[in-house]
Design a protein around this motif. Structure first.
Motif, mmCIF file in Angstrom:
data_model
loop_
_atom_site.group_PDB
_atom_site.id
_atom_site.type_symbol
_atom_site.label_atom_id
_atom_site.label_comp_id
_atom_site.label_asym_id
_atom_site.label_seq_id
_atom_site.Cartn_x
_atom_site.Cartn_y
_atom_site.Cartn_z
ATOM 1 N N SER B 71 0.847 -1.190 0.000
ATOM 2 C CA SER B 71 0.000 0.000 0.000
ATOM 3 C C SER B 71 0.878 1.234 0.000
ATOM 4 O O SER B 71 1.905 1.286 0.673
ATOM 5 N N ASP B 73 -0.158 4.023 1.082
ATOM 6 C CA ASP B 73 -0.540 4.831 2.237
ATOM 7 C C ASP B 73 -0.044 4.153 3.499
ATOM 8 O O ASP B 73 -0.660 3.231 4.004
ATOM 9 N N ARG B 76 -2.288 3.787 6.703
ATOM 10 C CA ARG B 76 -3.534 3.003 6.733
ATOM 11 C C ARG B 76 -3.359 1.786 7.612
ATOM 12 O O ARG B 76 -2.379 1.067 7.509
ATOM 13 N N GLU B 78 -3.632 -1.916 8.723
ATOM 14 C CA GLU B 78 -3.650 -3.131 7.899
ATOM 15 C C GLU B 78 -5.002 -3.829 7.948
ATOM 16 O O GLU B 78 -5.473 -4.380 6.975
ATOM 17 N N ASP B 80 -8.023 -2.408 8.286
ATOM 18 C CA ASP B 80 -8.975 -1.721 7.418
ATOM 19 C C ASP B 80 -8.687 -2.056 5.965
ATOM 20 O O ASP B 80 -9.600 -2.273 5.175
ATOM 21 N N PHE B 81 -7.430 -2.069 5.625
ATOM 22 C CA PHE B 81 -7.053 -2.391 4.261
ATOM 23 C C PHE B 81 -7.503 -3.806 3.929
ATOM 24 O O PHE B 81 -7.980 -4.072 2.830
ATOM 25 N N ALA B 123 -2.308 -5.151 -4.656
ATOM 26 C CA ALA B 123 -2.357 -5.329 -3.206
ATOM 27 C C ALA B 123 -1.654 -6.606 -2.760
ATOM 28 O O ALA B 123 -0.989 -6.638 -1.734
#
Lengths: 139, 139
Positions: B71, B73, B76, B78, B80-81, B123
């Motif tokens: 990612s 970002d 962020r 992990e 939530d991703f 991803a």
């Protein structure tokens, strides 16, 4: 190329067996046979002459994968046998018994695609002698 | 004897996670094959549907599977991703069912499918390369 190729998958692990069936069915766009034991697979192989390629796990109930390999190669030497195993100690036995390929677990999708390329796309129904490594595709 | 799969120090039985990840990769290949107009056929459709069902049926918390996400970002979380990734995977299963069941796709739906596939590949660091899979062009 082997047209209308017939593939059989023999593995008592349903997760792996079902995955192999779906992946191979997608690759060759033909029905793929599946068996959860060496005994049922051998019963079928003896009764039907149409199986070209057999993927068999070593660790099977009843007749194990190496026994199935030995029986198949003795009676049907032209059939291609892909032996799968998560035990490195079985590789040498597989080779001695005439396996065409040893597929060491864990394997990935690319391994399956490469096997299809070698044995289906570049394959024939005649025995291949003296082959030790994948051959590049002819153009 | 040819050899594929893992090398000797790494040979072991496959885990459920590895099979699931391979199924996801297979679903991506199936989607890309459709986008490249590879012929489907009865057996391929069956394989696609079954694979999509299997992937959809499993509802993993991808973050807890230790899968290496990539990612841009860094802030962020992990988990939530992982949730968003899971939703993308579920969306992919629906998209594949759509093209197999011959729902009208159209340019924008195909673009959405391609975008979703690309985001999943990014991803999970799949290359998603179709090279070496020319046999998928054969019906």
């Amino acid at each position: 190329m082997i047209s209308n190729v017939k593939i059989a998958v023999v593995d008592d692990d349903q997760l792996i067996r079902d995955f192999l069936v779906d992946a191979l069915m997608f690759c060759v766009n033909r029905d793929v046979l599946s068996f959860d034991s060496g005994s049922t697979a051998w019963d079928y192989l003896q009764a039907h002459e149409d199986v070209d390629i057999i993927f068999c796990d070593v660790d099977l109930p009843g007749i194990n994968g190496l026994q199935l390999l030995a029986k198949t190669k003795k009676k049907f030497p032209n059939r291609k046998c892909i032996v799968m195993s998560g035990d490195p100690a079985t590789e040498k036995s597989a080779e001695e018994l005439g396996a065409d390929t040893f597929l060491a677990k864990p394997f990935n999708l690319k391994d399956l695609f490469d096997i299809v390329q070698v044995f289906v796309v570049e394959g024939t129904r005649k025995p291949i002698k003296g082959r030790t490594k994948p051959q590049p595709s002819k153009r | 004897m040819l050899r594929f799969g893992s090398n000797p120090p790494n040979i072991r039985e496959m885990s459920e996670d590895e099979v699931l990840l391979s199924r996801l990769e297979l679903l991506i290949i199936m989607s890309k094959a459709y986008l490249e107009d590879c012929p489907l056929g009865k057996h391929r459709k069956e394989a696609v549907l079954r694979n999509a069902q299997r992937v959809a049926h499993v509802s993993p918390n991808w973050g807890s599977y230790g899968i290496q996400f990539r990612s841009n970002d860094e802030s962020r979380e992990e988990m939530d991703f992982g949730h968003v990734f899971h939703q993308r995977v579920q969306l992919l299963t629906l998209m594949t069912k759509s093209f197999v069941e011959e729902y009208p796709m159209g340019r924008l739906r195909k673009k959405a499918l391609k975008d979703n596939v690309d985001r999943i590949c990014q991803a999970v660091m799949f290359s998603g390369q179709m090279s070496g899979m020319k046999f998928l062009k054969v019906a």
